[in-house]
Design a protein around this motif. Structure first.
Motif, mmCIF file in Angstrom:
data_model
loop_
_atom_site.group_PDB
_atom_site.id
_atom_site.type_symbol
_atom_site.label_atom_id
_atom_site.label_comp_id
_atom_site.label_asym_id
_atom_site.label_seq_id
_atom_site.Cartn_x
_atom_site.Cartn_y
_atom_site.Cartn_z
ATOM 1 N N LEU A 119 23.985 11.866 29.402
ATOM 2 C CA LEU A 119 22.720 11.161 29.238
ATOM 3 C C LEU A 119 22.849 9.709 29.686
ATOM 4 O O LEU A 119 21.974 9.162 30.358
ATOM 5 C CB LEU A 119 22.274 11.221 27.779
ATOM 6 C CG LEU A 119 21.466 12.461 27.406
ATOM 7 C CD1 LEU A 119 21.376 12.607 25.900
ATOM 8 C CD2 LEU A 119 20.075 12.360 28.011
ATOM 9 N N PHE A 120 23.964 9.074 29.284
ATOM 10 C CA PHE A 120 24.176 7.684 29.716
ATOM 11 C C PHE A 120 24.213 7.606 31.239
ATOM 12 O O PHE A 120 23.603 6.732 31.851
ATOM 13 C CB PHE A 120 25.493 7.130 29.155
ATOM 14 C CG PHE A 120 25.498 6.987 27.662
ATOM 15 C CD1 PHE A 120 24.343 6.635 26.981
ATOM 16 C CD2 PHE A 120 26.657 7.185 26.933
ATOM 17 C CE1 PHE A 120 24.342 6.499 25.604
ATOM 18 C CE2 PHE A 120 26.673 7.050 25.551
ATOM 19 C CZ PHE A 120 25.510 6.710 24.894
ATOM 20 N N ALA A 121 24.943 8.541 31.857
ATOM 21 C CA ALA A 121 25.059 8.518 33.319
ATOM 22 C C ALA A 121 23.697 8.737 33.959
ATOM 23 O O ALA A 121 23.314 8.045 34.915
ATOM 24 C CB ALA A 121 26.043 9.597 33.766
ATOM 25 N N ALA A 122 22.944 9.699 33.398
ATOM 26 C CA ALA A 122 21.613 9.972 33.947
ATOM 27 C C ALA A 122 20.725 8.738 33.808
ATOM 28 O O ALA A 122 19.967 8.389 34.723
ATOM 29 C CB ALA A 122 20.989 11.162 33.217
ATOM 30 N N GLY A 123 20.831 8.087 32.665
ATOM 31 C CA GLY A 123 20.038 6.882 32.452
ATOM 32 C C GLY A 123 20.384 5.807 33.453
ATOM 33 O O GLY A 123 19.503 5.125 33.995
ATOM 34 N N ALA A 136 13.084 4.914 30.977
ATOM 35 C CA ALA A 136 14.083 5.960 31.207
ATOM 36 C C ALA A 136 15.441 5.534 30.678
ATOM 37 O O ALA A 136 16.124 6.299 29.970
ATOM 38 C CB ALA A 136 14.167 6.272 32.701
ATOM 39 N N ALA A 137 15.845 4.301 30.998
ATOM 40 C CA ALA A 137 17.171 3.850 30.584
ATOM 41 C C ALA A 137 17.257 3.788 29.061
ATOM 42 O O ALA A 137 18.267 4.173 28.462
ATOM 43 C CB ALA A 137 17.467 2.481 31.180
ATOM 44 N N TYR A 154 23.727 -1.422 31.546
ATOM 45 C CA TYR A 154 23.661 -1.214 30.099
ATOM 46 C C TYR A 154 24.067 0.210 29.741
ATOM 47 O O TYR A 154 24.897 0.434 28.851
ATOM 48 C CB TYR A 154 22.238 -1.506 29.613
ATOM 49 C CG TYR A 154 22.043 -1.296 28.136
ATOM 50 C CD1 TYR A 154 22.519 -2.228 27.229
ATOM 51 C CD2 TYR A 154 21.399 -0.163 27.645
ATOM 52 C CE1 TYR A 154 22.367 -2.037 25.868
ATOM 53 C CE2 TYR A 154 21.227 0.041 26.288
ATOM 54 C CZ TYR A 154 21.713 -0.901 25.403
ATOM 55 O OH TYR A 154 21.553 -0.701 24.064
ATOM 56 N N ASP A 155 23.511 1.184 30.459
ATOM 57 C CA ASP A 155 23.861 2.572 30.153
ATOM 58 C C ASP A 155 25.324 2.856 30.482
ATOM 59 O O ASP A 155 26.011 3.580 29.758
ATOM 60 C CB ASP A 155 22.933 3.537 30.902
ATOM 61 C CG ASP A 155 21.613 3.717 30.141
ATOM 62 O OD1 ASP A 155 21.376 2.888 29.245
ATOM 63 O OD2 ASP A 155 20.859 4.655 30.436
ATOM 64 N N LEU A 156 25.788 2.257 31.583
ATOM 65 C CA LEU A 156 27.205 2.448 31.930
ATOM 66 C C LEU A 156 28.101 1.821 30.868
ATOM 67 O O LEU A 156 29.169 2.357 30.544
ATOM 68 C CB LEU A 156 27.506 1.810 33.284
ATOM 69 C CG LEU A 156 26.990 2.582 34.484
ATOM 70 C CD1 LEU A 156 27.350 1.841 35.770
ATOM 71 C CD2 LEU A 156 27.575 3.995 34.500
ATOM 72 N N PHE A 157 27.656 0.705 30.335
ATOM 73 C CA PHE A 157 28.416 0.008 29.306
ATOM 74 C C PHE A 157 28.605 0.914 28.085
ATOM 75 O O PHE A 157 29.721 1.057 27.555
ATOM 76 C CB PHE A 157 27.659 -1.268 28.938
ATOM 77 C CG PHE A 157 28.180 -2.016 27.758
ATOM 78 C CD1 PHE A 157 29.471 -2.530 27.748
ATOM 79 C CD2 PHE A 157 27.384 -2.224 26.647
ATOM 80 C CE1 PHE A 157 29.948 -3.239 26.655
ATOM 81 C CE2 PHE A 157 27.849 -2.932 25.557
ATOM 82 C CZ PHE A 157 29.138 -3.424 25.559
ATOM 83 N N LEU A 158 27.511 1.565 27.684
ATOM 84 C CA LEU A 158 27.615 2.484 26.540
ATOM 85 C C LEU A 158 28.586 3.613 26.846
ATOM 86 O O LEU A 158 29.443 3.967 26.027
ATOM 87 C CB LEU A 158 26.236 3.055 26.201
ATOM 88 C CG LEU A 158 25.235 2.075 25.597
ATOM 89 C CD1 LEU A 158 23.894 2.760 25.407
ATOM 90 C CD2 LEU A 158 25.737 1.540 24.267
ATOM 91 N N ALA A 159 28.458 4.169 28.056
ATOM 92 C CA ALA A 159 29.335 5.278 28.419
ATOM 93 C C ALA A 159 30.784 4.825 28.451
ATOM 94 O O ALA A 159 31.687 5.522 27.951
ATOM 95 C CB ALA A 159 28.921 5.836 29.787
ATOM 96 N N ALA A 160 31.021 3.648 29.028
ATOM 97 C CA ALA A 160 32.402 3.161 29.142
ATOM 98 C C ALA A 160 32.998 2.935 27.762
ATOM 99 O O ALA A 160 34.156 3.291 27.505
ATOM 100 C CB ALA A 160 32.420 1.865 29.959
ATOM 101 N N LEU A 161 32.201 2.361 26.864
ATOM 102 C CA LEU A 161 32.702 2.129 25.504
ATOM 103 C C LEU A 161 33.061 3.457 24.837
ATOM 104 O O LEU A 161 34.127 3.590 24.218
ATOM 105 C CB LEU A 161 31.624 1.425 24.682
ATOM 106 C CG LEU A 161 31.763 -0.079 24.534
ATOM 107 C CD1 LEU A 161 30.545 -0.641 23.831
ATOM 108 C CD2 LEU A 161 33.015 -0.427 23.758
#
Lengths: 306, 666
Positions: free
Chosen positions: B10-14, B31-32, B116-123
């Motif tokens: 979902l994070f990646a899609a966002g 969307a994000a 921002y979405d990548l940040f969540l995924a990376a964390l």
């Protein structure tokens, strides 16, 4: 069972009723030392009753936070009173580490009092607020060190236990350390209760006041809560010191109550004597006094650890 | 595991959607945000399930790259850190959707949302990674994406500076981490953390590995003196990003240190003592720095240093106590520290988000330009007030619950331990008491100057409350803070498995050591509830009295001063002045430039003061300036002429070939 209920009832009654007596004793002692007759012992009770019947004046600047102070300070002091060992018995609420709850409750009350003061927008009250929290932040380490020393001397982790039966043997073994600790606790009690030599509760020269200046704008029931809360706080510290110095208090309900009341009266007299014989310290000296109290109890702690 | 992978997807899609829709910012934002919030919700479930006693989740995939491996594991320690990420991620993302609305027309919003979405995924990957290469890749992705987030307002020179400081700090820290994992991986013959854990570090000196981890991860955690980037970067970022950075990103550093501790042989008491000392220094230094800040968000950022210090001190106490054979103290301290990780995420999240709403309404972060906001925005102001109370560790808020545990741990250590250990615990307890006192000073200052009294500027006078879209997320966080404060026992039950993993002992045993006080119906809970009930009763009584007897409005009593104005109020600087000038060490005192009123008819007077971080002033400032001077000598090589650059390449190639030829000769 009924005995337990009676005990709890007595503790609650003492906590609720006795506190306003203490400021009365203090001012009576001060008056006597100064050669005056002084107000009646029960003056504060009638003051409280009168304030409760009055309406209140609220500053146009103040908002919702203005009422937080009196309410939370009184509630915090009363809740802290639940943790103080009762006459000849443990507190209504006793558990390991309850001393930190006691400190936290008093701190919550102070936090809200300070916010109330800042909500009036008055420069004087802001000044008093800043001084109050500054000194409190230095009194807190001293208080914790005192209680820590007590805890180490008795090997107990709750107020009721460390000021209970374990105290007798501790006095026999560690009298010098406990005496230092009691002195430090007395200094902390003076500071926490805005007494001379840290603060002067009777002056009306704003620049020298701390606690009093913060509550200038409260009136009516609010002011009653402020005065009552302050008296309960004095009671809490008095009861702790009385238990510490009287070695765990007397036996049974009657003996315990008597020893508690005598101890409280002695505490109030001591406060009155200090107030009569000392002047208020200069502001910059107060931190030194508080750090000094901390160092005293640290010394006591080191004596125990050795 | 499916739910966790769904969260990542979902994070990646966002992130993709944010870029793809960047020409239609409103849609991109929606969307994000939706992807971030849904992803967080999906991820929260497996994390909580692991903490509730479920089995650890494991996933290993082939990754065709040398030295790399794709191995995820949600064990209790990872889940403990994932839970606040996801729990804070939902309100932060929703708040962000509101906060960014004025920026809809701006260029770069799409890139920001993607980051921002990548940040969540990376964390999430950092916490879940079970392979050093994956961990480091996620670590760097986290650093870069958060750098992009910090630099959102890059037109502002100060923001650019903050971003640069942050990037440099991140990369210097990462260098230590590469060294650390290369060492550990070489010893284990694999970079999979399972393999490294199996050999327990092998022949690598534990002190060396611990030291590398402490520096590498400590930069992110903001341990002193590596905390410099923190008060720069946090305020520069948009508020919902600040909340996540302070609540979760900083904790990634702590997580790293803990993870490395579990990979090494049981830590000796010395390691714990180092952590305890660093933690205390951070807590004291951070809160003193917070006292001098005029910038609301900067003050909050400095308090992050303080809270990380508290957690670090707790972990240090736990490791020391375990090494010294005091299991009860270790259990209490570990529970306290890990519980505080959660509590700090919630309360600092609340603080940063509500501060964001305040900044949004007034257009300034300067405390001296606020004032009187509680009357103008009661909901948001009240929640900021609640956050300040929680951060001052006052009952009934959650900050108190974990600080109580920490104090209890140290008390027990000081009472039971012999000799030096008792003295250490006692001194640590005293230092923490001082910290909590100073925190009350710092947060009454923030709340009092920003929210109470008369407005100090036109902007504050005309500030208006934001709508429900803004304070909905705040309300959820506030409720969380209160719930964990009133019922700490339930939360501790979830924290215990992670503490158990850290200390290598069963969770039940740790909970037993924590004592009955925090359980449901225990003494602490009863006391706090009694306090709340008493306050409620007294408030009710007061209201009834006032209603019966009436209330009159009047001016604040000015002590004979007849023209009260907002300018006579105590300011943020004057509020902290007594402490900073009489008690604080010289190093931490603000530098003041005073032009006092002079003469019989005094003219204008001036007062300027600035708080300087001693780590910057004494340590890193001189260090980096010296380094810059040296590197200037190399600048001549970088002429920018193509032919010269080609020559460098050629020379390098020749040298490399020569080395290879020499080495392959028998």
């Amino acid at each position: 069972m009924s005995h337990d209920l009676a005990r709890a009832g007595l503790q609650l009654a003492l906590l609720a009723v006795v506190p306003p007596l203490l400021p009365g004793i203090v001012s009576r002692v001060k008056a006597r030392v100064a050669g005056r007759k002084g107000p009646p012992l029960l003056q504060l009770y009638s003051d409280l009753a009168r304030l409760c019947r009055k309406g209140e004046v609220k500053s146009t600047t103040a908002g919702a936070a203005f009422h937080l102070g009196p309410v939370v300070a009184a509630a915090g002091a009363l809740a802290a009173g639940l943790l103080v060992p009762g006459p000849g018995s443990p507190a209504l609420l006793a558990f390991r580490g309850d001393l930190f709850l006691l400190a936290g409750l008093l701190a919550a009350g102070r936090f809200c009092t300070v916010l109330s003061a800042l909500d009036t927008g008055s420069a004087f009250e802001g000044m008093g607020a800043a001084r109050e929290v500054t000194f409190a932040s230095l009194a807190e380490p001293a208080l914790f060190l005192c209680l820590l020393t007590l805890s180490r001397a008795t090997g107990e982790l709750s107020l009721s236990a460390m000021l209970g039966p374990a105290l007798g043997p501790a006095w026999a073994l560690w009298a010098p350390a406990l005496l230092l600790c009691a002195v430090a606790l007395f200094v902390v009690a003076l500071a926490e209760n805005s007494r001379i030599p840290v603060d002067d509760p009777t002056t009306h020269l704003e620049l020298t006041m701390i606690h009093e200046v913060m509550v200038l704008d409260h009136s009516g029931p609010d002011l009653a809560l402020v005065l009552y809360g302050a008296a309960v706080k004095l009671y809490v510290f008095g009861a702790l010191l009385a238990r510490l110095l009287l070695g765990g208090g007397g036996q049974g309900l009657l003996g315990g109550s008597l020893s508690l009341l005598v101890g409280l009266a002695l505490f109030a007299i001591a406060v009155g004597l200090v107030e009569s014989t000392m002047a208020r310290l200069r502001l910059a000296r107060v931190p030194q006094l508080l750090v000094g109290a901390g160092v005293l109890s640290l010394f006591a702690f080191v004596l125990l650890v050795r | 595991m499916t739910a966790f992978l769904a969260a990542l997807a979902l994070f990646a899609a966002g992130a993709l959607a944010a870029v793809a829709l960047s020409s239609r910012p409103r849609l991109a934002l929606a969307a994000a945000t939706a992807a971030a919030a849904l992803g967080c919700a999906a991820g929260l479930l497996p994390a909580l399930r692991v903490l509730a006693g479920g089995p650890a989740l494991d996933l290993s995939l082939a990754w065709n790259a040398p030295l790399a491996g794709f191995h995820l594991r949600l064990d209790p320690l990872a889940a403990l850190f994932l839970a606040p990420l996801f729990a804070l991620g939902i309100p932060a993302s929703l708040f962000g959707a509101w906060y960014l609305r004025p920026s809809l027309g701006r260029r770069g919003l799409g890139a920001f949302l993607c980051a921002y979405d990548l940040f969540l995924a990376a964390l999430a990957l950092v916490f879940a990674a079970r392979h050093a290469a994956l961990l480091l890749a996620a670590w760097e992705a986290m650093a870069v994406s958060s750098f992009l987030l910090v630099s959102f307002d890059h037109a502002d020179a100060q923001v650019r500076r903050a971003g640069l400081v942050y990037l440099v700090a991140s990369h210097l820290g990462a260098a230590f981490l590469f060294a650390l994992f290369l060492l550990l991986g070489r010893e284990a013959g694999s970079f999979d953390l399972d393999a490294i854990a199996a050999v327990r570090g092998g022949a690598v000196a534990p002190a060396l590995a611990f030291g590398l981890a402490l520096v590498g991860f400590g930069v992110k955690a903001g341990l002193p003196p590596l905390h410099l980037w923190l008060p720069e970067a946090h305020p520069a970022a948009p508020s919902h990003v600040s909340a996540l950075m302070s609540g979760v990103l900083v904790k990634a550093g702590l997580y790293g240190i803990l993870r490395v501790v579990t990979l090494l042989p049981p830590a000796p008491a010395g390691h714990g003592a180092v952590l305890l000392g660093l933690g205390l220094a951070g807590a004291l230094g951070g809160i003193t720095l917070a006292l001098g800040q005029r910038d609301l968000k900067r003050a909050l950022a400095c308090s992050t240093i303080e809270n990380v210090g508290l957690v670090t001190a707790g972990l240090g106490a736990a490791l020391s106590a375990r090494a010294l054979g005091a299991p009860a103290v270790a259990a209490l301290a570990a529970l306290a520290a890990l519980f505080h990780v959660w509590n700090h995420a919630l309360m600092k999240g609340l603080a940063f988000l509500s501060a964001g709403a305040v900044v949004h309404a007034t257009g300034t972060r300067d405390l001296e330009a606020m004032g009187g906001l509680l009357r103008r925005m009661p909901a948001v102001g009240g929640l900021l007030l609640a956050a300040c109370a929680a951060l001052s560790a006052l009952p009934p808020w959650n900050g108190f619950a974990s600080e109580w545990l920490l104090f209890s741990a140290l008390l027990r250590g000081a009472v039971d331990a012999p000799g030096a250990a008792a003295l250490g615990a006692g001194l640590a307890l005293t230092a923490l008491a001082l910290v909590s006192g100073l925190a009350a000073l710092a947060f009454t200052r923030v709340a009092g100057v920003a929210l109470l009294g008369e407005p100090r500027s036109e902007a504050a006078r005309t500030a208006h409350a934001p709508g429900a879209a803004a304070w909905g997320p705040l309300l959820a966080l506030g409720a969380g803070c209160l719930a964990l404060g009133l019922f700490p026992g339930a939360a501790l039950r979830l924290v215990a498995p992670a503490a158990a993993q850290l200390l290598d002992r069963p969770a039940e045993e740790l909970l037993l050591a924590a004592g009955p006080a925090v359980r449901a119906g225990g003494g602490l809970q009863a006391g706090v509830l009694a306090f709340v009930a008493l306050a409620g009763a007294l408030e009710l009584w007061r209201r009834l009295r006032v209603r019966r007897q009436g209330q009159v409005a009047g001016e604040t009593w000015g002590c004979g001063f007849t023209v009260p104005s907002a300018r006579v109020q105590y300011t943020a600087s004057s509020y902290a002045q007594l402490l900073l000038s009489t008690v604080a060490p010289r190093l931490l005192q603000p530098r003041a430039r005073v032009t006092p009123p002079q003469g019989v008819f005094p003219g204008a007077a001036r007062f300027e003061q600035r708080v300087q971080d001693p780590a910057e002033e004494r340590l890193f400032g001189p260090l980096f300036h010296a380094a810059a001077r040296r590197f200037r000598l190399l600048r001549g090589l970088q002429s920018g002429k193509l032919n010269l650059q080609l020559l460098y390449t050629l020379v390098t190639l020749v040298v490399l070939v020569a080395i290879l030829a020499l080495r392959s000769r028998p």
